[in-house]
Design an enzyme around this catalytic site. Structure first.
Site, mmCIF file in Angstrom:
data_model
loop_
_atom_site.group_PDB
_atom_site.id
_atom_site.type_symbol
_atom_site.label_atom_id
_atom_site.label_comp_id
_atom_site.label_asym_id
_atom_site.label_seq_id
_atom_site.Cartn_x
_atom_site.Cartn_y
_atom_site.Cartn_z
ATOM 1 N N CYS A 115 1.160 -1.195 0.067
ATOM 2 C CA CYS A 115 -0.551 0.507 -0.028
ATOM 3 C C CYS A 115 1.105 1.028 -0.700
ATOM 4 C CB CYS A 115 -0.790 -0.016 1.101
ATOM 5 S SG CYS A 115 -2.565 1.349 1.220
ATOM 6 N N HIS A 217 -3.213 -4.790 0.027
ATOM 7 C CA HIS A 217 -3.105 -5.291 1.280
ATOM 8 C C HIS A 217 -3.108 -6.837 1.691
ATOM 9 C CE1 HIS A 217 -2.259 -1.909 3.776
ATOM 10 N NE2 HIS A 217 -3.144 -1.273 3.295
ATOM 11 N N GLU A 219 -1.312 -9.130 3.792
ATOM 12 C CA GLU A 219 -1.406 -9.868 4.637
ATOM 13 C C GLU A 219 -2.898 -9.958 5.115
ATOM 14 O OE1 GLU A 219 -0.980 -6.368 3.724
ATOM 15 O OE2 GLU A 219 -1.477 -5.242 5.505
#
Ligand code: MN
Length: 241
Positions: A115, A217, A219
């Site tokens: 990001c 994102h 993760e």
């Protein structure tokens, strides 16, 4: 095999209420920590500091880095004046990260920018950003999703012959939480994925170095979309070479 230490460049939370209003807290969202553990690495938090020798020492102490998400990059860092839709900036983090990532490059540590982390890589290498998606001609995809964070809300097309393609394949579903995007891609970098409206969703350094930035994102997605774990696994694998 020796464990791979993955430094996560931390964010700063400025508390508005609670016991200590105004106090600054170094932190990362725990999704980064868990994704790195799941990929087989050892997460290490690297807080924002100013001393250059100490920054260098931080980077020397890890095998790879993840640049986490956060506030808008200060437009002055890429030679532009702030425009109306820019949101909160925290210049200390910009200064810290531009130094930390530079050292990571010098020390040949693999880098994954997420990001804002993708944006800071581009800025470090001389690229620029759109301060708001409304400044992009042809923009129509909703890039700040109204869904849980692990939900993939829009698609991206990954360019063949990129590192990202070897990790994700040709078309990938991603989550989206950005109101800014890459404008001028830095010299020496290629766009490795775009949304259907043309918005840049990933960049990477051309050549052998592993310097990869993604605008979404991963993760947050690794449990629901295991393919996203490949990004962290590859980062760790590169650090072992
Ligand atoms: Mn997006």
């Amino acid at each position: 095999m020796k464990m791979t230490r993955v430094g996560i460049l931390a964010n700063m939370l400025i508390m508005e209420g609670g016991m200590f209003p105004g106090i600054e807290r170094s932190y990362v969202n725990n999704d980064y920590v868990e994704a790195i553990v799941k990929a087989g690495g050892t997460p290490v938090l690297l807080p924002i500091i100013g001393n250059e020798e100490a920054i260098k020492s931080q980077i020397e102490g890890v095998d790879a880095i993840v640049i986490s998400g956060g506030y808008d990059v200060n437009p002055l860092c890429y030679g532009e004046e702030p425009t109306e839709k820019q949101t909160f900036i925290f210049p200390e983090r910009d200064e810290y990260e531009l130094k930390a990532v530079k050292y990571a490059v010098e020390l040949k540590k693999p880098i994954l920018g997420i990001c804002r982390g993708c944006q800071i890589i581009n800025v470090l290498y001389g690229g620029t950003l759109y301060q708001d998606l409304s400044q992009i001609e042809g923009w129509y995809v909703k890039h700040v999703q109204s869904a849980k964070r692990e939900v993939a809300s829009h698609s991206a097309i990954v360019n063949e012959n990129t590192k990202l393609h070897s990790m994700l394949g040709r078309e990938v579903m991603i989550n989206s939480y950005h109101h800014q995007a890459i404008k001028k891609v830095a010299d020496g970098f290629v766009v490795s994925a775009r949304a259907k409206d043309g918005v840049v969703e990933a960049i990477e350094k051309a050549g052998d170095e592993f310097i990869v930035g993604v605008q979404w994102h991963p993760e947050m997605m690794v449990d629901r979309y295991p393919v996203m774990l490949n990004l962290f696994k590859k980062l760790i694998e590169e650090a072992q070479n």
